[in-house]
Scaffold this motif. Structure first.
Motif: not given
Length: 851
Positions: A595-609
């Protein structure tokens, strides 16, 4: 202007603390030592006899109050205090063997009535034997506020554990600035236990308003001639301890507010009288606003006035006597270039009014904020002053005590003070103040690795916006770049051992947009660490260190109080790691909402670079977490803390090192050779008839634009194949083979084959463009159509096979697709219809007999 909440006995009449003598030596003006001014107890006081003996079971502190007796007479303007306490330990002896009474000599004096030491049941009168030292401590000196208060100190002699100390005194006089607007806050529970507390207020017949909080005991009201008495008599009460990290507006202690004021309108009228000054002649307005200020840009003038008061008039207050609540004259503040919140606010109001702007001071409480609406009208409920003004029908608020603020005056950050009292005759109640959420911090860490188990180059770029930029700008102004750099290096040294700075800190301050960027560069020689269990395996940790203070919260879930949050908070950390070879990485995403906070976590990987990107984003929605949501709050933040760390491991004796690396290069050159053969066949076999009879014309018009693209394309493709893309990266191929990613192997091979053909084909198109061959329009059209089609198909296939591009790369790919489609739609019709094209490309490799 200040008011102390404090859970101490009395209305800050008396305080007893450790190290009092030390503070006196450091901060005081030692006036003289003398006997106390002694007088008899006022006749209106109700005598209260202390209970000297009582059971002390359950008392764990070093002292115990047997009596807290405080009485006040509004008619005679006298405050009577009477205390009795027993020393229970050496710690209590150290803390309570000194007596002190604070008072303002501008309108108060202190009369001592009694000082008795009881030992073994026998009392000894010390009132004429002890010496009083008068000192000036200025307890708010660290906040640049001087109230002129004095402190009378009695250092008790020959005090022992078990002694009972009884003393009483009266403070005479009220601050005339209040103009009979009486108010008090009475607490009935503290951080120490007591045996009995007696409070009594004697007031004129007009009934006082009383409001009770947290089950505070109600007063017994009785008529005594022309006066009314309000009495509270509370028996034995245990100590009360509140939770840590509670919001400033939260107060769980039982207390009562007493006020002789019946409306906010009365406080407004009082405030208007205090803030009324008409001294404008001595203020050099032109020196502030610039000349000619009358014809200057109005927005610029307003900005100059605000920043002048915020930045050039330093915060320093002398608040003795009536100036605890009444500001000094604006002309005086202007000349001396300093003042407290009242002074700076009235000066800004005066300057704005001189510009023809409707402006007024606003009283606020920086602690109570929105809770002030639940309090009785009183003067002491406020502790700060700000400014409001109207421009083009809109109302704006400025805190003139905040220096180094950025942004345009219309959107400058204003703290979330909740409600305020606008000191204007047309107002009669509290005004809701705006809530500002326009602030954020974005930290970007770019880590570059030349090889596994080697040094890392770390570039950190932190962007501050809104109030966060204001805070950093102020910190930078008060510190040297050397100290800032050292502090930053020490901070990241907690994460990266052996970290070294490779360049000076760079600060970009765009004050008009209120955006401040700090860039740092480091080398980390120990970025990789060996695993203790396996010395042939190394690992590295990617940790969002800057977010730790935000999300590392108290773990105790059994609490009754709300938990304080630093609001508004919007913090984002992005860590980008350019790996030297392909890695088997699983992408991840998590969202946590409260109700008082929010959090977002994301791991991404570019296989080309081979680019690994980790995003953390934390925001607050309110300044507290309700007590019934603490369990979820703690569990959520444990999960967030777990997400802050990300580890990569690498086996040093990988079998990939033994595989021949020339295979990749051979494969690429085979593709190029196949493409060259195919393009030679096209060049020799495709030789269409010209669509124009005659010698033709030279390249010109829109063909110059096409020519630029035709010339650049081979060089761009060459760089992309040999230097940018990973076709020659043997580690990538080995990683895909080891991970048995056959679908990706096929896709990368097809991309390499296509780009090889595309490179050679673009060279062919360049040649026939320069030679003005009849084959150019159609071969160029074919290149445009195939390029756009392949890019779309390649993106769709890669997306269907699984995540391969980061969000940033995906956006770039979409833009490239749009550009390719637009180029095909524009140039293909032009190449096949335009007369200039027909008249330009008229030459054949082998001209026909008719030509």
């Amino acid at each position: 202007m200040s008011i102390t909440k404090g859970h101490q006995f009395s209305y800050k009449f008396v305080s007893m603390s450790k190290g009092l003598l030390f503070l006196a030596l450091i901060y005081s003006i030692h006036l003289f030592g003398q006997g106390p001014q002694i007088g008899r107890t006022p006749d209106w006081v109700t005598p209260i006899s202390p209970k000297l003996e009582t059971t002390l079971e359950g008392v764990s502190s070093g002292y115990y109050y047997l009596l807290v007796d405080q009485q006040e007479n509004l008619q005679t303007e006298q405050n009577y205090s009477h205390f009795v306490y027993k020393i229970l330990s050496n710690e209590g002896l150290q803390e309570m063997a000194n007596l002190s009474v604070d008072y303002d000599p501008a309108y108060e004096n202190v009369i001592w009535h009694s000082l008795i030491i009881y030992r073994n049941g026998k009392g000894s009168d010390r009132i004429k034997k002890e010496s009083v030292k008068t000192i000036q401590r200025e307890q708010d000196m660290d906040r640049n506020l001087y109230d002129g208060s004095l402190t009378q100190v009695i250092n008790l002699q020959d005090i022992r554990v078990g002694d009972v100390i009884e003393y009483s005194f009266t403070k005479n006089g009220y601050n005339p600035v209040y103009e009979k607007h009486y108010s008090r806050t009475l607490y009935f529970r503290y951080g120490v236990p007591f045996e009995r507390q007696f409070n009594r207020i004697v007031a004129p017949a007009a009934r006082l308003a009383i409001r009770y909080f947290n089950n505070a005991p109600e007063a017994i009201v009785a008529q005594a001639g022309k006066f009314q008495e309000y009495v509270w008599d509370v028996g034995r009460t245990e100590a009360m301890f509140d939770d840590r990290n509670t919001p400033s507006w939260y107060d769980p202690y039982p207390f009562a507010e007493v006020s002789a004021v019946n409306s906010w309108k009365s406080i407004i009228d009082w405030g208007v009288r205090q803030y009324r000054f008409d001294e404008l002649k001595k203020i050099d307005f032109k020196a502030i606003a610039g000349e000619p200020w009358e014809q200057g840009n109005r927005d610029t003038l307003i900005t100059r006035l605000i920043r002048f008061v915020q930045d050039d008039v330093r915060y320093l207050g002398f608040e003795s006597g009536i100036h605890s609540h009444r500001p000094h004259a604006p002309a005086q503040v202007f000349e001396q270039r300093f003042g407290d919140c009242k002074d700076k606010s009235l000066l800004l109001v005066t300057l704005l009014r001189q510009l023809g702007i409707e402006a007024a001071p606003v009283l606020v409480n920086t602690n109570l904020r929105q809770e002030i609406v639940n309090r009785l009208p009183s003067i002491n409920v406020f502790n700060h002053c700000v400014v409001t003004f109207k421009e083009n029908g809109d109302q704006y608020f400025i805190d003139p005590t905040i220096s180094s603020q950025g942004g345009q005056w219309r959107d400058v950050f204003f703290p979330n003070y909740g409600f305020g009292l606008v000191l204007s005759v047309d107002q009669d109640s509290l005004t809701r103040l705006p809530e500002n959420k326009n602030s954020r911090i974005w930290e970007e860490q770019d880590i570059e690795l030349t090889a596994v188990n080697q040094d890392a180059l770390v570039t950190i770029r932190t962007t501050y916006e809104g109030v966060e930029a204001d805070i950093q700008r102020s910190n930078i102004a008060s510190s040297s770049l050397e100290s800032i750099a050292k502090n930053y290096l020490t901070f990241y040294g907690n994460l990266y051992h052996g970290i070294e700075s490779t360049d000076d800190i760079n600060i970009e301050d765009d004050r008009e947009r209120n955006r401040l960027i700090i860039s740092e560069q480091y080398r980390v020689p120990q970025f990789w660490q060996k695993q203790e269990a396996d010395s042939t395996t190394v690992y590295c940790e990617l940790y969002a260190l800057s977010m730790e203070n935000l999300v590392n919260v108290d773990k105790l879930t059994s609490r009754e109080s709300p938990y304080r949050l630093n609001h508004p908070t919007a913090y984002r950390t992005t860590i980008r790691l350019k790996l030297p070879e392909a890695w088997n990485i699983t992408e991840d995403k998590e969202e946590i909402n409260g109700d008082s906070y929010e959090y977002e976590y994301k791991v991404s990987y570019n296989k080309r670079t081979n680019l690994l990107t980790i995003n953390h984003e934390y925001k607050t929605k309110a300044d507290y977490v309700a007590s019934n949501a603490i369990q979820k709050f703690v569990e959520d933040h444990k999960r967030i803390m777990g997400d802050l760390s990300y580890y990569l491991t690498y086996k040093l004796n990988s079998s990939n090192a033994k595989k021949p690396k020339w295979i990749v290069g051979l494969l690429l050159f085979m593709c190029l050779g196949f493409a060259a053969l195919a393009c030679w066949r096209i060049y020799t076999l495709y030789d269409p008839e010209p669509r124009f009879e005659g010698e033709g014309i030279q390249i010109g018009g829109w063909l110059f634009l096409i020519g630029i693209g035709v010339v650049i394309t081979p060089f761009r493709l060459f760089y992309q194949i040999f230097f940018s893309d990973d076709f020659l990266d043997f580690a990538m191929w080995s990683s895909l083979i080891d991970a048995e990613q056959w679908n990706w192997i096929v896709l990368v091979f097809v991309e390499m084959l296509y780009n090889s053909f595309y490179l050679v084909y673009s060279i062919l198109v360049l040649i026939i463009f320069i030679q003005r061959k009849t084959s150019f329009p159609r071969l160029m059209s074919l290149m445009l159509a195939v390029s756009a089609t392949f890019l779309i198909a390649d993106t769709l296939v890669a997306h269907h096979m699984g995540p391969g591009l980061s969000d940033e790369d995906l956006q770039a790919t979409y833009k490239e697709i749009v550009r390719g489609i637009l180029a095909a739609l524009i140039w293909i019709p032009y190449l096949n219809i335009a007369d200039r094209v027909k008249k330009t490309f008229v030459l054949q490799r082998k001209p026909s007999v008719t030509n």
